[in-house]
Design an enzyme around this catalytic site. Sequence first.
Site, PDB file in Angstrom:
ATOM      1  N   ASP A 194      59.017  57.498  82.723  1.00 50.51           N
ATOM      2  CA  ASP A 194      58.827  58.919  83.021  1.00 50.51           C
ATOM      3  C   ASP A 194      57.659  59.528  82.269  1.00 50.51           C
ATOM      4  OD1 ASP A 194      59.845  58.812  80.502  1.00 50.51           O
ATOM      5  OD2 ASP A 194      61.398  60.325  80.800  1.00 50.51           O
ATOM      6  N   ASP A 207      61.885  51.937  80.661  1.00 55.36           N
ATOM      7  CA  ASP A 207      61.712  52.772  79.487  1.00 55.36           C
ATOM      8  C   ASP A 207      63.098  53.174  78.979  1.00 55.36           C
ATOM      9  OD1 ASP A 207      60.370  54.290  77.572  1.00 55.36           O
ATOM     10  OD2 ASP A 207      60.471  56.082  78.802  1.00 55.36           O
ATOM     11  N   ASP A 247      53.821  55.428  80.185  1.00 52.99           N
ATOM     12  CA  ASP A 247      54.301  54.404  81.116  1.00 52.99           C
ATOM     13  C   ASP A 247      53.353  54.198  82.299  1.00 52.99           C
ATOM     14  OD1 ASP A 247      56.758  54.082  79.697  1.00 52.99           O
ATOM     15  OD2 ASP A 247      57.497  55.921  80.623  1.00 52.99           O
TER      16      ASP A 247
END
Length: 889
Positions: free
Chosen positions: A625, A332, A629
């Site tokens: 996080d 990410d 995700d």
Amino acid sequence: MVTIDDIKNPWTSTAAALLDQLQSNAGSGLSSAEAASRLTAFGHNTIHTGQSVSPLTIFVRQFVSPFALLLALAAAFSFFFEEWLDGIAILLVLALNTTVGFVMEFQAARAIRALKKMTAIHARVLRNGSIISIPAEQVVPGDILFVEGGDMVGADLRLISCFQLQCDESSLTGESLPVEKDTEVLPLLTIVPDRTNMLFKGSFVTRGNGYGLAVQTGMSTELGKIAGMIRQVQPEASPLEKKLQAFSKKLVLITLILMAFIFLAGWLQGKPLFSILQTSIALSVAAIPEGLPVVATMALALGMMRMARQHILAKRLSLVETLGSTNVICTDKTGTLTENQMEVACVQLPGMEAPTGIQHHSLLFPHPAYLQLQQIAVLCNTASLDTGDANSPGTPTGDPLEISLLKMASANTDIRSLRHQYPKTDEIPFSSDLRVMATLHKKENGYYVAVKGAMETLINRCDTVLEDGTPEKLTPDRKNHWLKTAEKMAASGLRTLAFAFKESHDSSADLLSGLTLAGIAGFLDPVRPEVVSAISECRSAGIRVVMVTGDHPATAREVARQVGLPDSEQDIIHGDAMKPYADLTIAEKEKWLHATVFARVTPEQKLDLVRLYQEQKMIVGMTGDGVNDAPALTKADIGIAMGRRGTQVAQEVADMILTDDAFSSIVSAIRQGRTIFTNIRRFVVYLLSGNLSELVIIATASLLNLPFQLFPLQILYINLITDVLPALALGMTKASPFIMQRKPYASQTPIIDRKRWIAIFTYASIMTLTTISAVYINYYLLSSGTPPSTGHANNMLFYTLAFAQVTHVLNMSFGVHTGFFKSSVFTNKYVWYAIICCMALTLVSWWVPIFRRALNISFMDWKDWIVAVIAALCSLMLIQWAKRMRWIL
């Protein structure tokens, strides 16, 4: 009665229509009785991921590994044939292996629970005409919620009214910037990040306030939908677990073949059938490498502890090795590669050809326009830099962009003094319609107006631009130039704000006319400082790093450029262009596989990307996080969540947690994982070659009808003293300095490949040859041709094989040929500690009477000991000679 069908696509309806559909009232909310009824109908407003693991599950999991089942089978056979000592010893090993695995995984689970947010979230709702605070889990569809800056949103809300409302949705959508909210109706196909009239459960209000109608709760919220995806995703078994399963099958097959071989040899010699069956099974069971499960567990536990010191918390032991095999890391952007906090990256001032980074103070500070821009940034600003004191550090409050402006100005401006010098007397707040903010300040001889906002709006309210400290007329050409400059900055991934001012003698004058343009500031979520070197090391290790973000393509491209990822157009794929996985063509799959940046992607698309990589036999690591995700973290071979910034959902479903949120810690973990896999291969080769030598000796003695044989308990004793300590010492061998310069092993690479199987059989054959030869050399050459007695020959066989296996640990250096005495194994102090301990334990069987009786040990003189030691050293030298000739690994 209100049903779930009454609340479809709330962003497409007016607030009034939704209030009517949900039978709610904007002025009084629901009654307590109605709320209780709906709580029964809709259920509590909670999210279930189904990922929690109980201590009992952790305990049971220790018994379902291939080696644990193998040990249990070995113990059962031993007890069946009344080999009580064998069975008890194997059960003790099984208990030790289970205890170590359970303790390590249980401690990890406790640490993970400590990372979760333990405070209950409350919501302020309108019930019976009054605002009350209730636990968020009791919110029901139809409730009217009041939210303001600092609140966590407790349900999916359709906004009824709002004032300067701004929300951080990065954990849900990956959008790094706060989103301005309004109440306007939106089209049906509006994607989640663009639904500006909605607030979503789990997001964070950064500014303003408003009232919202709860339209979805619990698992029906956007957050709940993602949690539902997580429950449908089946986590993949780790590569190590798959390899151990494949390896155990080969080990069982080899054992069965040797059992059959021994059985056939006894039958041909005319021995009783039951005696043959009992002996072949008992000896083969005793020759199973009992130390292998406990050594593998201890090696992984050691790796887990080392990784914990490097800020990585692994949930399962088998996952420690997985990182070492990872060849793709999908990361990410927000909070992983970047800091997840905005800062002023550069400014464009009149007279400058290109934007200049704010770190270049020598170019900016003397510039009159920059001084004006700093002054505007401080005055036209409602944020606060509360720095606190040494004992109680303060926390900045306000809009993230405004906080970043204050941080920029604080480098050479006294913020409090400036605000005291220019007290604010009036303000025009920022709104989504006006798109500018203006403040009026009293000064010594009149008034000062500070304005900031979108360039395309603010430029039309400016008459002049500050050139070299003097206002110059803002001609149409100059206006076009500034508009193009702002567009270029936005295209490079920057969020822009324009700054203007004017001085006036009249406090009642229009604040938004006759302004002088001072410049533009560009904002960017800064890259974490260690990320560039970490990605570079990943590249040298043959690991692809792919950015997968919900943010805008321009922002993603700029971050990719900063961290060293390819950022050309063909390397970036927009989420709008990503078809569902089932509809992808071969060409489109190839395009996905070669892309390095995926921007504006949804949780479903992240999941599809992980599925595609795994389809290509890649071992996928996924970092993240946010809640968005979580499904991909679950599907990936190894999901890595952030410990500090990570949401509770992400931490629950991930396999590992970065307690320091540092991407560089992943590189350290990869290095540790590769080291562990290399060391696992070392001690598996060591254990199998030692145990195979025992079986070959038994098979040879049976086939040739030799007058001596090893006893089951002797084999078990050799295994316990020569397997565990040397193998553990091999597990602590330091990594090669070149370990991060090789490509990852393919996912299908077995623990023991063809070269290592050849080496194992060669090692076992050499140890068998030298051990049996020692018996005949001792009695036919040193005893004047006297045939060996069964008992004495057995003792000679026992001690020679024990010494040969202990010294065999020094043969476990593979790969880089640095010479025998400079190898990583020879220079490993723990190997020498293990050798000394094993030699001592071997001699204990001679010194302690109870061991002598149990192991059937008789007298041995000094010549016997010398022959045994020399034969063991000959085995070592022969193997080293074969390795030097490159005949074996």
